[in-house]
Structures are given as C-alpha cells and as structure tokens.
Design a protein around this motif. Sequence first.
Motif, PDB file in Angstrom:
ATOM      1  N   ILE A 116       0.793  -1.188   0.099  1.00  0.00           N
ATOM      2  CA  ILE A 116       0.044  -0.010   0.086  1.00  0.00           C
ATOM      3  C   ILE A 116       0.814   1.243   0.017  1.00  0.00           C
ATOM      4  O   ILE A 116       1.651   1.416   0.961  1.00  0.00           O
ATOM      5  N   ASN A 117       0.872   2.108  -1.118  1.00  0.00           N
ATOM      6  CA  ASN A 117       1.317   3.320  -0.957  1.00  0.00           C
ATOM      7  C   ASN A 117       0.582   4.326  -1.599  1.00  0.00           C
ATOM      8  O   ASN A 117       0.447   4.620  -2.663  1.00  0.00           O
ATOM      9  N   ALA A 118      -0.062   4.958  -0.760  1.00  0.00           N
ATOM     10  CA  ALA A 118      -1.302   6.031  -0.641  1.00  0.00           C
ATOM     11  C   ALA A 118      -1.431   7.228   0.048  1.00  0.00           C
ATOM     12  O   ALA A 118      -1.000   7.027   1.182  1.00  0.00           O
ATOM     13  N   ASN A 119      -2.003   8.126  -0.387  1.00  0.00           N
ATOM     14  CA  ASN A 119      -2.541   9.434   0.275  1.00  0.00           C
ATOM     15  C   ASN A 119      -4.190   9.360   0.346  1.00  0.00           C
ATOM     16  O   ASN A 119      -4.520   8.723  -0.533  1.00  0.00           O
ATOM     17  N   TYR A 120      -4.461   9.853   1.494  1.00  0.00           N
ATOM     18  CA  TYR A 120      -5.880   9.881   1.605  1.00  0.00           C
ATOM     19  C   TYR A 120      -6.192  11.339   2.253  1.00  0.00           C
ATOM     20  O   TYR A 120      -6.021  11.731   3.140  1.00  0.00           O
ATOM     21  N   GLY A 121      -7.063  11.975   1.202  1.00  0.00           N
ATOM     22  CA  GLY A 121      -7.009  13.329   1.398  1.00  0.00           C
ATOM     23  C   GLY A 121      -5.804  14.323   1.480  1.00  0.00           C
ATOM     24  O   GLY A 121      -6.050  15.240   2.300  1.00  0.00           O
ATOM     25  N   ASP A 122      -4.901  13.731   0.971  1.00  0.00           N
ATOM     26  CA  ASP A 122      -3.606  14.604   0.991  1.00  0.00           C
ATOM     27  C   ASP A 122      -3.173  14.915   2.320  1.00  0.00           C
ATOM     28  O   ASP A 122      -2.361  15.821   2.713  1.00  0.00           O
ATOM     29  N   ARG A 123      -3.405  14.178   3.509  1.00  0.00           N
ATOM     30  CA  ARG A 123      -3.235  14.426   5.028  1.00  0.00           C
ATOM     31  C   ARG A 123      -2.599  13.127   5.489  1.00  0.00           C
ATOM     32  O   ARG A 123      -1.803  13.315   6.452  1.00  0.00           O
ATOM     33  N   PHE A 124      -3.324  11.960   5.377  1.00  0.00           N
ATOM     34  CA  PHE A 124      -3.153  10.835   5.969  1.00  0.00           C
ATOM     35  C   PHE A 124      -2.493  10.025   4.831  1.00  0.00           C
ATOM     36  O   PHE A 124      -2.892   9.975   3.826  1.00  0.00           O
ATOM     37  N   TYR A 125      -1.422   8.964   5.208  1.00  0.00           N
ATOM     38  CA  TYR A 125      -0.670   8.169   4.212  1.00  0.00           C
ATOM     39  C   TYR A 125      -0.442   6.800   4.734  1.00  0.00           C
ATOM     40  O   TYR A 125      -0.290   6.705   5.996  1.00  0.00           O
ATOM     41  N   ILE A 126      -0.198   5.969   3.844  1.00  0.00           N
ATOM     42  CA  ILE A 126       0.424   4.753   4.082  1.00  0.00           C
ATOM     43  C   ILE A 126       1.492   4.435   3.133  1.00  0.00           C
ATOM     44  O   ILE A 126       1.092   4.597   1.808  1.00  0.00           O
ATOM     45  N   ASN A 127       2.755   4.197   3.502  1.00  0.00           N
ATOM     46  CA  ASN A 127       4.070   3.934   2.733  1.00  0.00           C
ATOM     47  C   ASN A 127       4.482   2.590   2.985  1.00  0.00           C
ATOM     48  O   ASN A 127       5.222   2.535   4.071  1.00  0.00           O
ATOM     49  N   ALA A 128       4.179   1.739   2.429  1.00  0.00           N
ATOM     50  CA  ALA A 128       4.749   0.124   2.771  1.00  0.00           C
ATOM     51  C   ALA A 128       4.688  -0.130   4.439  1.00  0.00           C
ATOM     52  O   ALA A 128       3.579  -0.263   4.812  1.00  0.00           O
ATOM     53  N   LEU A 129       5.673  -0.027   4.992  1.00  0.00           N
ATOM     54  CA  LEU A 129       5.450  -0.514   6.524  1.00  0.00           C
ATOM     55  C   LEU A 129       5.471   0.940   7.415  1.00  0.00           C
ATOM     56  O   LEU A 129       5.526   0.764   8.578  1.00  0.00           O
ATOM     57  N   GLN A 130       5.085   2.351   6.626  1.00  0.00           N
ATOM     58  CA  GLN A 130       5.017   3.246   7.558  1.00  0.00           C
ATOM     59  C   GLN A 130       3.591   4.033   7.254  1.00  0.00           C
ATOM     60  O   GLN A 130       3.114   4.035   5.985  1.00  0.00           O
ATOM     61  N   ALA A 131       3.104   4.689   8.182  1.00  0.00           N
ATOM     62  CA  ALA A 131       1.944   5.208   8.004  1.00  0.00           C
ATOM     63  C   ALA A 131       1.870   6.349   8.945  1.00  0.00           C
ATOM     64  O   ALA A 131       2.553   6.546   9.880  1.00  0.00           O
ATOM     65  N   GLY A 132       1.178   7.576   8.317  1.00  0.00           N
ATOM     66  CA  GLY A 132       1.392   8.609   9.468  1.00  0.00           C
ATOM     67  C   GLY A 132       0.260   9.828   8.933  1.00  0.00           C
ATOM     68  O   GLY A 132      -0.402   9.687   8.142  1.00  0.00           O
ATOM     69  N   VAL A 133       0.372  11.127   9.317  1.00  0.00           N
ATOM     70  CA  VAL A 133      -0.416  12.024   9.135  1.00  0.00           C
ATOM     71  C   VAL A 133       0.444  13.541   9.100  1.00  0.00           C
ATOM     72  O   VAL A 133       1.511  13.610   9.956  1.00  0.00           O
ATOM     73  N   TRP A 134       0.111  14.223   7.987  1.00  0.00           N
ATOM     74  CA  TRP A 134       0.954  15.515   7.854  1.00  0.00           C
ATOM     75  C   TRP A 134      -0.144  16.581   8.896  1.00  0.00           C
ATOM     76  O   TRP A 134      -0.977  16.620   8.694  1.00  0.00           O
ATOM     77  N   LEU A 135       0.772  17.261   9.801  1.00  0.00           N
ATOM     78  CA  LEU A 135       0.054  18.221  10.567  1.00  0.00           C
ATOM     79  C   LEU A 135       0.368  19.839  10.090  1.00  0.00           C
ATOM     80  O   LEU A 135      -0.639  20.479  10.618  1.00  0.00           O
ATOM     81  N   LEU A 136       1.405  19.989   9.569  1.00  0.00           N
ATOM     82  CA  LEU A 136       1.829  21.301   9.258  1.00  0.00           C
ATOM     83  C   LEU A 136       2.402  21.529   7.903  1.00  0.00           C
ATOM     84  O   LEU A 136       3.097  20.469   7.606  1.00  0.00           O
ATOM     85  N   ASP A 137       2.165  22.468   7.068  1.00  0.00           N
ATOM     86  CA  ASP A 137       2.539  22.402   5.797  1.00  0.00           C
ATOM     87  C   ASP A 137       3.041  23.687   5.399  1.00  0.00           C
ATOM     88  O   ASP A 137       2.495  24.810   6.029  1.00  0.00           O
ATOM     89  N   SER A 138       3.936  24.032   4.455  1.00  0.00           N
ATOM     90  CA  SER A 138       4.127  25.244   3.856  1.00  0.00           C
ATOM     91  C   SER A 138       3.228  25.513   2.684  1.00  0.00           C
ATOM     92  O   SER A 138       2.333  24.439   2.502  1.00  0.00           O
ATOM     93  N   GLU A 139       3.112  26.714   2.193  1.00  0.00           N
ATOM     94  CA  GLU A 139       1.796  27.024   1.469  1.00  0.00           C
ATOM     95  C   GLU A 139       1.657  25.962   0.065  1.00  0.00           C
ATOM     96  O   GLU A 139       0.693  25.522  -0.373  1.00  0.00           O
ATOM     97  N   ASP A 140       3.133  25.701  -0.588  1.00  0.00           N
ATOM     98  CA  ASP A 140       3.016  24.644  -1.426  1.00  0.00           C
ATOM     99  C   ASP A 140       2.973  23.161  -1.239  1.00  0.00           C
ATOM    100  O   ASP A 140       3.237  22.318  -1.868  1.00  0.00           O
ATOM    101  N   LYS A 141       3.335  23.071   0.142  1.00  0.00           N
ATOM    102  CA  LYS A 141       3.238  21.682   0.666  1.00  0.00           C
ATOM    103  C   LYS A 141       4.457  20.882   0.262  1.00  0.00           C
ATOM    104  O   LYS A 141       4.533  19.838   0.487  1.00  0.00           O
ATOM    105  N   ARG A 142       5.506  21.533  -0.204  1.00  0.00           N
ATOM    106  CA  ARG A 142       6.922  21.040  -0.225  1.00  0.00           C
ATOM    107  C   ARG A 142       7.598  20.763   0.960  1.00  0.00           C
ATOM    108  O   ARG A 142       8.713  20.141   1.049  1.00  0.00           O
ATOM    109  N   LEU A 143       7.346  21.365   2.040  1.00  0.00           N
ATOM    110  CA  LEU A 143       7.738  21.580   3.288  1.00  0.00           C
ATOM    111  C   LEU A 143       6.707  20.764   4.423  1.00  0.00           C
ATOM    112  O   LEU A 143       5.726  21.664   4.392  1.00  0.00           O
TER     113      LEU A 143
END
Length: 249
Positions: A53-80
């Motif tokens: 599974i290598n996927a984003n959900y709502g561009d906030r939650f993600y699963i990447n192989a053996l890792q899962a997580g949530v992004w809490l803070l972004d720069s405007e362009d989401k590059r950081l």
Amino acid sequence: MVLFSARAQAESGIDRETETAVPRARNLYGIGLGVLPKTSGADEYRALVLPIINANYGDRFYINALQAGVWLLDSEDKRLRVGLAAEARFGWDAKDGRRTRGMEDRDFSIFVGPNVRWQTELGTFNAQWTADASGHSNGQQVQLQYIKSLIRSPELRLNGLLGVTWNNQKFNDYYFGVAASEASATRPQYRADSGVELQMGVNGVVPVMQTHSFLFGAFVTRLSHAQYDSPITETRLQPLAYVGYSIPF
C-alpha cells in the motif's frame, strides 16, 4: 519566508514521484515478496509475503509500505511538511539463525515519532525521530534520507535513495546484543553501544496495462561498528530486495 499553515491555500507543489522512496503517480495497492536477513547481521535470508500500500488519503493521511502517518503542518505549496509517523520493525525467531539458536526471540515492534519532508529541485529530503512504542527494545532511531528521481519515462520510473540512521544503545543492544542468559561457549555476552548505519538503494515501477504496475527495489545497509562487532553478526552488509504487483482500487 513561507509561513506554516494547517490548511494550505495555494496549489500543491508536491512531486509525487519522489514523495516516497517508491515512485508513484497514483495510489498503489497490491502484494509483494520481500527478501531480508533471517536475523540481525545474518548472511542467510528469509522471504515474506506482504501487502503493498502506497497511498495518500485526503492529502493528509498516508500509508507507505511499513510506515503510516499524518501531516500536521505544511508550507503553502506543501513542499515542506511536518507530521507524525508510525513504522513497523520486524523482529526475528532465534531458531532461524546459526548464531542465534538458544537466544530469546526479538519481537515485532512499532516505532512512532515526528517526521519532516522537504522537497527541492535537487530531490526530497526526509528526517524523522522515532521511539519504540511497543516497549520491547525501548530503543530510538534518528533517520536522514535523500530521494532522487533517476528515470522518469512512460516505460520506467526509478528512484535512488541514500540514508543515514542513528540507533541508540537500547535499540542496538536489543537487536544485536547478547544477554548473560543467552551467552554460550561460542557466543560471548555482548552489550551493543549506539551507532550509525548507512543505506543506499533503488526503487522502481514499470507500468503494465495502463493502470497496473510492477514494483521492485533493492537496498544494502552497512551496519555500524557496534552492530558489526556483535557475536551474532555474520556480515556487515545487509541486503534487502522486493518485487510486487499493484492493481487499481
């Protein structure tokens, strides 16, 4: 300087190809076969069948192989982006290794902690600190990772990866140490100190039938001095490889 915001208003500048180590233009779901050392430092290998599974959900939650997580803070362009991640760590059965028979098994663990991703024109930089939330090792890791797109074409997408991982004393001692109760005539007691591993490898995706994908990867880890000096370690270079197949979902 761009200010952080929990909800970025500008169009996303995320490079999906290097967002994760596996190149990805869309969410991937499938099954794969991984080959990794049987025990810590072993020169014999075991095969594991794993879901992919290598996927984003709502561009906030993600699963990447053996890792899962949530992004809490972004720069405007989401590059950081700054977030929180949980990552699985495989243990091993002592009976499977030549040098570990008679020892206690090392349990499967979940490591949790904050992470940062910074995408630049040169590639993607990741940094994360995690601690063993399972309580098996009570260990900690700090990992720095660089992902670079090597090939982007309709026939093949290939990423290169370089990494440096610091493991604290408790982490190394759990996976590479030998307790007094585990020592024998050929396996002396050993207390592993902290140390730094080096990693490098490649991940690739070959499109199949427009929406399907064949995935592959190969990596090698150079163990730290503390890990390599362990009486259970057979080789300093630890390879890992996988192949997989994903379908649309």
